[in-house]
Design an enzyme around this catalytic site. Structure first.
Site, PDB file in Angstrom:
ATOM      1  N   CYS A  42      29.771  48.144  55.246  1.00 26.71           N
ATOM      2  CA  CYS A  42      29.357  47.155  54.263  1.00 26.71           C
ATOM      3  C   CYS A  42      28.199  47.725  53.435  1.00 26.71           C
ATOM      4  CB  CYS A  42      28.920  45.861  54.939  1.00 26.71           C
ATOM      5  SG  CYS A  42      28.543  44.539  53.748  1.00 26.71           S
ATOM      6  N   ASP A  44      25.704  46.170  52.609  1.00 24.95           N
ATOM      7  CA  ASP A  44      24.488  45.466  53.030  1.00 24.95           C
ATOM      8  C   ASP A  44      23.359  46.451  53.381  1.00 24.95           C
ATOM      9  OD1 ASP A  44      22.577  43.999  54.777  1.00 24.95           O
ATOM     10  OD2 ASP A  44      24.042  42.384  54.602  1.00 24.95           O
ATOM     11  N   ARG A  46      21.002  46.181  55.264  1.00 19.89           N
ATOM     12  CA  ARG A  46      20.527  46.142  56.653  1.00 19.89           C
ATOM     13  C   ARG A  46      21.412  46.931  57.601  1.00 19.89           C
ATOM     14  NH1 ARG A  46      20.591  39.759  56.498  1.00 19.89           N
ATOM     15  NH2 ARG A  46      22.505  40.368  55.424  1.00 19.89           N
ATOM     16  N   HIS A  98      29.720  43.939  60.206  1.00 17.48           N
ATOM     17  CA  HIS A  98      28.480  43.486  60.842  1.00 17.48           C
ATOM     18  C   HIS A  98      28.420  41.967  60.864  1.00 17.48           C
ATOM     19  CE1 HIS A  98      26.193  42.379  57.100  1.00 17.48           C
ATOM     20  NE2 HIS A  98      27.167  43.087  56.584  1.00 17.48           N
ATOM     21  N   CYS A 101      27.539  38.995  57.935  1.00 20.30           N
ATOM     22  CA  CYS A 101      27.947  39.619  56.676  1.00 20.30           C
ATOM     23  C   CYS A 101      27.982  38.573  55.556  1.00 20.30           C
ATOM     24  CB  CYS A 101      29.315  40.271  56.832  1.00 20.30           C
ATOM     25  SG  CYS A 101      29.852  41.151  55.346  1.00 20.30           S
TER      26      CYS A 101
HETATM   27 CO    CO Z   1      28.191  42.649  54.895  1.00 26.61          CO
END
Ligand code: CO
Length: 211
Positions: A42, A44, A46, A98, A101
């Site tokens: 992803c 993302d 994090r 994750h 998400c």
């Molecule tokens: Co995500």
């Protein structure tokens, strides 16, 4: 506004530290790369692939997008996978989702995100295909967590449906396909699935590959 300078200054320090460890840290990689792993994760912030796996430069070939999708018309993803499998001859392709998400959550929210709806529709379709299982979970939090997992499993299956994967499976027994999920609360990775050359997709998705 000037916070971005920290990144450039950190880079200076990082270079100095790496060269302190070994003077050829960078030059040894300039001629070629030979990563064992593709990471499809992803976007993302994090879930930084190299950080959570402790990988150094040269070890991970990375493709990231919102909600770690393997979409058969995505030329970007296709190019990454074809190049990694056929040219770099990687041994492992990892799809990593994750919990928490935002892409998965947005897909289940019913909110209109305009253009982004097109991308999120892939996740909505996944949720629809698994509505029976998801419907048995009374709490929304649990449904989202399970959908994160189901989404990963589905993307791994999408990889198994690609001719480039089936060809490499038949010829060389690689790459192994991995479905992982990352827990942002603990920092831990968990394995959901491992698919190898004998785990072919549904017959309609199998290609006739000459010996
Ligand atoms: Co995500």
């Amino acid at each position: 506004m000037e916070g971005y300078r920290r990144l450039l200054e950190t880079n200076e320090r990082w270079v100095a530290e790496r060269l302190g460890e070994r003077p050829d840290f960078f030059t040894r990689l300039t001629g070629t790369q030979d990563p064992d792993f593709v990471w499809i994760g992803c976007a993302d912030s994090r879930v930084p692939a190299e950080t959570v796996t402790g990988c150094a430069p040269g070890e991970l070939f990375v493709h990231r997008n919102v909600a770690n999708q393997v979409v058969h018309t995505d030329l970007n993803m296709l190019t990454v996978v074809f190049y990694a499998v056929e040219q770099l001859r990687v041994r492992h392709v990892i799809v990593c989702g994750h919990y928490g998400c935002g892409g998965v959550k947005a897909a289940m929210s019913g909110q209109d995100f305009g253009l982004i709806n097109r991308w999120l529709q892939n996740i909505k379709d996944c949720a629809e295909r698994h509505q029976e299982e998801l419907g048995r979970l009374p709490r929304e939090e649990d449904r989202l967590r399970r959908l994160v997992e189901l989404n990963v499993l589905e993307q791994v299956d999408h990889l198994a449906k690609m001719s480039v994967i089936q060809r490499a499976w038949k010829m060389e027994g690689r790459p192994w396909l991995h479905g992982w999920v990352y827990d942002m609360d603990t920092g831990r990775l968990s394995e959901l699935v491992l698919r190898t050359a004998t785990d072919l997709p549904h017959p309609v998705h199998r290609f006739d590959i000459p010996e």
